[in-house]
Design an enzyme around this catalytic site. Structure first.
Site, PDB file in Angstrom:
ATOM      1  N   CYS A   1       1.955   3.001   2.562  1.00 33.45           N
ATOM      2  CA  CYS A   1       3.199   3.197   3.292  1.00 33.45           C
ATOM      3  C   CYS A   1       3.625   1.711   3.650  1.00 33.45           C
ATOM      4  O   CYS A   1       4.587   1.426   4.711  1.00 33.45           O
ATOM      5  CB  CYS A   1       2.538   3.420   4.732  1.00 33.45           C
ATOM      6  SG  CYS A   1       1.651   4.981   4.603  1.00 33.45           S
TER       7      CYS A   1
ATOM      8  N   ASN B   1       0.604  -1.121   0.037  1.00 35.09           N
ATOM      9  CA  ASN B   1       0.009   0.138  -0.091  1.00 35.09           C
ATOM     10  C   ASN B   1       0.982   1.152   0.011  1.00 35.09           C
ATOM     11  O   ASN B   1       2.070   1.148  -0.143  1.00 35.09           O
ATOM     12  CB  ASN B   1      -0.772   0.096   1.235  1.00 35.09           C
ATOM     13  CG  ASN B   1       0.022   0.161   2.582  1.00 35.09           C
ATOM     14  OD1 ASN B   1       0.983  -0.535   2.656  1.00 35.09           O
ATOM     15  ND2 ASN B   1      -0.651   0.822   3.473  1.00 35.09           N
TER      16      ASN B   1
ATOM     17  N   GLU C   1       3.074  -1.260   4.470  1.00 38.46           N
ATOM     18  CA  GLU C   1       2.876  -2.128   5.579  1.00 38.46           C
ATOM     19  C   GLU C   1       1.781  -3.305   5.414  1.00 38.46           C
ATOM     20  O   GLU C   1       1.401  -4.338   5.983  1.00 38.46           O
ATOM     21  CB  GLU C   1       2.610  -1.636   6.954  1.00 38.46           C
ATOM     22  CG  GLU C   1       1.123  -1.188   7.119  1.00 38.46           C
ATOM     23  CD  GLU C   1       0.918   0.255   6.565  1.00 38.46           C
ATOM     24  OE1 GLU C   1      -0.117   0.790   6.737  1.00 38.46           O
ATOM     25  OE2 GLU C   1       1.603   0.712   5.506  1.00 38.46           O
TER      26      GLU C   1
END
Length: 957
Positions: free
Chosen positions: A585, A583, A587
């Site tokens: 970020c 995604n 994670e």
């Protein structure tokens, strides 16, 4: 000799007239030493600087073109610093302006001139004292100073009331002085100050003292709380209300039902909230928890989270938490009991939901999810549908991760037009501009990350997307990018082998393959290419492409390095699809397809709140996790879905992402240095506990609510937990996975429990950046090491002095916390290393991010990764990156089995204001004079990747 300096109108007129980047109607006032106001005139700064040059270089400097150019450039930097976050609510004090002039001269490397300017200021202060022209005492000065009410009426300032408010804010806090805050407040007020400015003055006064005592951050927060209470309660009741802290229990009880009614009337709250027992909920509110905020946290809440109507806030902090809790409890049987349970968790800072949940819970459009993952098809309709989906998902605060690997490459054949494709880059440009246009409801910038697999023929152009040179039509300056790297590529790098690039329309099966299946099919396609059966392909040296990836990462901060095979081989959901990207970020690792858009529903446990007795409080952690998993599971059913593919995916698989924040705080509390084997063991132990409790909680929730729809056939159903899935990755790598596999808890019984009871959520654990919610809770971000022990943090709410309170406590206990230490920390950018009088044990304990060898971060992340079914937002800190160092670090990350990495952080120019390196008597601190010779070298370090607390960076917000 009189100096006339012709300051350029084009350079400075915009600031004084309110043009340029400032609002057109914004002008700035200066508080003189006699407490009168005068217009801000940048030309006076130029005159003062020129005089300082004359003092050092002689009278010829007054007419020197070189000096004129230096002065003009330094003046621009001064004005920008003064007005960066200024607004019409605040006048600038003349001493503040002079501090910035001194700082600008030092930053420009003009140290002798800066010293001359400091000496000039001291001499002028001495003359004022001798002539009796120094400022009068604050109490006398304010006897005739008035403030202007909203109706225009002038009233005398009640210094007694002002002192009472400041006393309340300082009550019970060690090391703070109400007198100091009052004196600083009175220094910055003037006759005719507005009521709004007057309420802001003590907040800003306390803020200036934070560098000397961290508890002033709580004083500033409490003063802001006083201002917020007046705004909210007066707005709700329709008349001016004054609320002392002791009265807030009564005020909260009376105000809460009025808030719900007003929120519904204005369309800000879901009418369903009115069906709760509001008196029961109001009685459960804990006003004393308002005092737990630090200034950065409460200001962030005020600016970005509290509901407002026409700019007037409707929410107080505890009603904000209760509103979020009510929104998450809408479908519970005993809604009030669950709302109070959720509220207790949020208001205690034991756990915090992600930003979209805090923004939208309890509102008519409750879009509560953090990030969405999509895969873009290889046809025009599909591509532009994906762009439209991005816009719809971003509108309600969703971050985006797009897999573009299926889109055919440059030069590939288009059957429908008998032409040749322009490749993926032009479409990425469209997606980039869409993210800019749709700015998440005006609350934060739209944010998207594009992923591309390493075998794609356009990968080399993809690497260049963030460059500042070249054809701007083939650049995406606002889009994050990430490499989606298969293990086979890394093996070719290790072997110094060749690598072949393909267009996906000719090798469509590679997109959905991973591990050995990918490697076998990829080799077959290479053979086909050698036979001439593949039209578009290119062979390169794998290590050359790898080096170029790392070069671009160093130069532009992108694309990030993420690994396809660990994500898929360890996925509990590999029986239902393929993970094609992470995604925004890095994670979240969830399956995507044309019919399913993956959704991540996030929240983070505050690890610092779960430390007691020299270790983790297992009972408290278990209670927190149990409630947190229930809250996150509720998000899935309550959520407002903007596209059907997201709803379908989320309801079928029910993934959540429970993470942590405050890891560095926990280490400080345990007296464990980040760069140590003990820290790695703690990372392992804490994540094992969290993983165990989360799996147990989700399994127990399945007994109550049922397992998720695609449970059958999953790794969970087969008795393969995250720790067990390491064996699958190791088998694919033929035993070459270099990863610790030790454990402490009884995992056998938990496996049996999951297989017997089922599990409610397909995915449970993911460590997000937590940049903003950790600010709210007043703890360190995510799993990050301390950025600095003293620095100025800049974000969308302004600039905030941050001091490591654990360090201050230790220095106080050893008699080392004084103004010289503050000056040393400022000069050395928050690092203890160069400060001789600091003991070695404290230097080790309080190492900053750029002092900790990145290998420690990777080793700690590897220990966490074995317990996590998704991934972690892992930033790497390298002060001055070089190719060899980056090559070693990212190969280590791959060998240890990490799924993803995030930003590469490099050393930025200092954030600490060196202009105040003076003793209390106004004389220069010795360290400032001695160190001035090297300031320019430190300031010259730049940040090619992402500097910390960048207001435009999703990870920093």
């Amino acid at each position: 000799m009189a100096i006339s300096h012709g300051v350029s109108e084009t350079r400075f007129g915009a600031y004084s007239a309110g043009n340029g980047s400032r609002p057109a109607d914004l002008t700035f006032q200066v508080i003189r030493r006699n407490r009168t106001l005068s217009p801000f005139d940048p030309s006076k700064i130029a005159v003062a600087m020129t005089k300082a040059f004359v003092a050092v270089e002689g009278s010829s400097a007054a007419t020197s073109a070189r000096v004129r150019d230096i002065v003009e450039r330094r003046c621009v930097s001064v004005v920008e610093a003064l007005t960066r976050h200024a607004d019409a609510q605040r006048a600038l004090h003349i001493e503040e302006i002079q501090d910035q002039v001194e700082l600008a001269l030092m930053r420009g490397g003009h140290h002798k001139v800066a010293r001359a300017y400091v000496l000039y200021r001291e001499e002028r202060a001495r003359l004022r004292r001798e002539s009796g022209a120094e400022e009068t005492t604050p109490g006398v000065a304010t006897s005739t100073v008035r403030f202007r009410t909203a109706t225009g009426e002038l009233r005398t300032i009640d210094q007694g009331h002002l002192g009472l408010v400041i006393d309340d804010a300082c009550d019970g806090l060690d090391g703070v002085s109400a007198v100091s805050v009052l004196d600083e407040t009175l220094r910055n007020i003037y006759d005719g100050i507005t009521a709004d400015e007057l309420s802001l003055a003590p907040i800003l006064a306390a803020r200036t003292l934070v560098e000397t005592e961290p508890n002033y951050a709580y004083v500033s927060a409490r003063l802001l709380l006083e201002r917020l209470r007046a705004e909210v309660l007066s707005g709700i009741h329709g008349q001016e209300v004054e609320a002392r802290p002791a009265d807030m229990t009564r005020h909260y009880v009376d105000y809460f039902p009025l808030f719900v009614a007003r929120g519904i009337d204005t369309g800000l709250l879901d009418p369903e909230l009115a069906r709760f027992d509001l008196h029961r909920l109001a009685s459960a509110l804990r006003p004393e928890r308002d005092l737990a905020f630090r200034y950065l946290g409460l200001q962030t809440l005020y600016d970005r989270y509290l509901l407002h109507n026409d700019g007037v806030r409707l929410e107080l902090p505890q009603t904000f938490f209760m509103r979020v809790a009510m929104g998450l409890a809408l479908r519970e049987v005993d809604r009030e009991a669950r709302a109070i349970e959720f509220y207790e968790l949020l208001s205690s800072f034991d756990f915090m939901c992600s930003t979209p949940t805090l923004f939208n819970s309890g509102t008519p459009r409750a879009q509560l999810s953090s990030c969405f993952l999509t895969t873009v098809p290889d046809d025009l309709d599909g591509i532009f549908k994906s762009v439209k989906d991005n816009a719809l998902l971003a509108k309600y605060s969703g971050g985006l991760g797009n897999d573009w690997s299926r889109v055919r490459g440059l030069g590939s054949y288009i059957r429908g037009t008998n032409g040749r494709s322009q490749g993926v880059v032009p479409f990425l440009k469209v997606a980039n501009d869409t993210a800019v246009a749709v700015n998440q409801g005006g609350k934060r910038k739209g944010a998207v990350c594009a992923y591309l697999e390493t075998w794609h023929i356009d990968i080399e152009d993809f690497l260049d997307l963030r460059k500042n040179t070249g054809d701007d039509r083939r650049r995406t300056h606002d889009m994050n990018t990430a490499n989606w790297i298969p293990d086979l590529f890394m093996q070719r790098v290790e072997e110094d082998g060749d690598w072949t690039l393909f267009s996906p329309d000719e090798v469509p099966d590679l997109h959905d393959l991973y591990g050995r299946a990918f490697a076998e099919r990829y080799v077959q396609h290479e053979i086909r290419a050698e036979r001439g059966e593949v039209t578009v392909h290119k062979r390169v040296k794998a290590v050359d492409l790898w080096r170029r990836m790392l070069t671009m990462l160093f130069e532009t901060g992108h694309p990030w390095i993420t690994f396809k095979d660990p994500c898929n081989l360890r996925s509990p959901q590999q029986h239902t699809g393929v993970i094609h990207s992470s995604n925004l970020c890095t994670e979240i690792t969830l399956n995507t397809s044309d019919s399913e858009v993956a959704v991540c529903n996030l929240g983070s446990v505050n690890l610092a709140n779960h430390i007691s007795g020299g270790g983790i409080d297992r009972a408290r952690l278990a209670n927190t996790v149990r409630t947190a998993v229930r809250m996150l599971d509720n998000v899935i059913d309550i959520n407002f879905y903007t596209i059907p593919e997201a709803r379908r995916s989320n309801l079928r698989h029910r993934p959540v992402g429970l993470g942590i924040m405050g890891f560095q705080d926990a280490l400080h509390m345990l007296r464990v240095p980040y760069a140590s084997e003990a820290a790695i063991r703690f990372a392992d132990e804490s994540m094992e506990f969290l993983s165990y409790e989360a799996i147990a909680a989700s399994s127990d929730l399945a007994v109550e609510r049922g397992s998720y729809g695609s449970f059958n056939g999953s790794l969970w159903q087969r008795g393969i937990l995250p720790i067990d899935s390491l064996a699958l990755l190791d088998a694919s790598r033929e035993g070459r996975l270099e990863c610790d596999r030790s454990s402490r808890l009884d995992w056998s019984s938990l496996r049996e429990r999951v297989q017997t009871q089922g599990i409610r959520n397909s995915n449970l654990l993911a460590i997000a950046p937590t940049a903003t919610i950790s600010n709210i809770c007043g703890v360190s971000q995510s799993i990050e090491p301390s950025y600095r022990n003293l620095f100025v943090k800049s974000n969308m709410s302004g600039e905030f002095t941050e001091v490591n309170e654990y360090l201050v406590q230790d220095l106080k206990s050893r008699g080392l916390w004084d103004e010289v230490m503050v000056g040393d920390l400022k000069y050395f950018d928050g690092s203890l290393g160069p400060i001789d009088r600091v003991p070695e044990d404290l230097k080790q304990l309080y190492m900053t991010a750029f002092e900790v060898d990145c290998a420690w971060l990777i080793e700690a992340a590897a220990r966490r990764q074995k317990w996590i079914d998704q991934a972690q937002s892992l930033n790497l800190y390298v002060a001055r990156p070089n190719g060899r160092q980056l090559d070693t670090l990212y190969r280590l990350a791959w060998r240890r089995g990490l799924k993803t990495t995030y930003y590469l952080r490099s050393q930025a120019a200092t954030h600490v204001e060196k202009s105040t390196l003076t003793r209390t008597d106004g004389k220069l601190n010795a360290v400032a004079v001695a160190a001035a010779q090297t300031v320019s070298a430190i300031e010259a370090v730049t940040a090619p990747a992402c500097s910390i607390d960048n207001p435009d960076c999703e990870a920093c917000q």
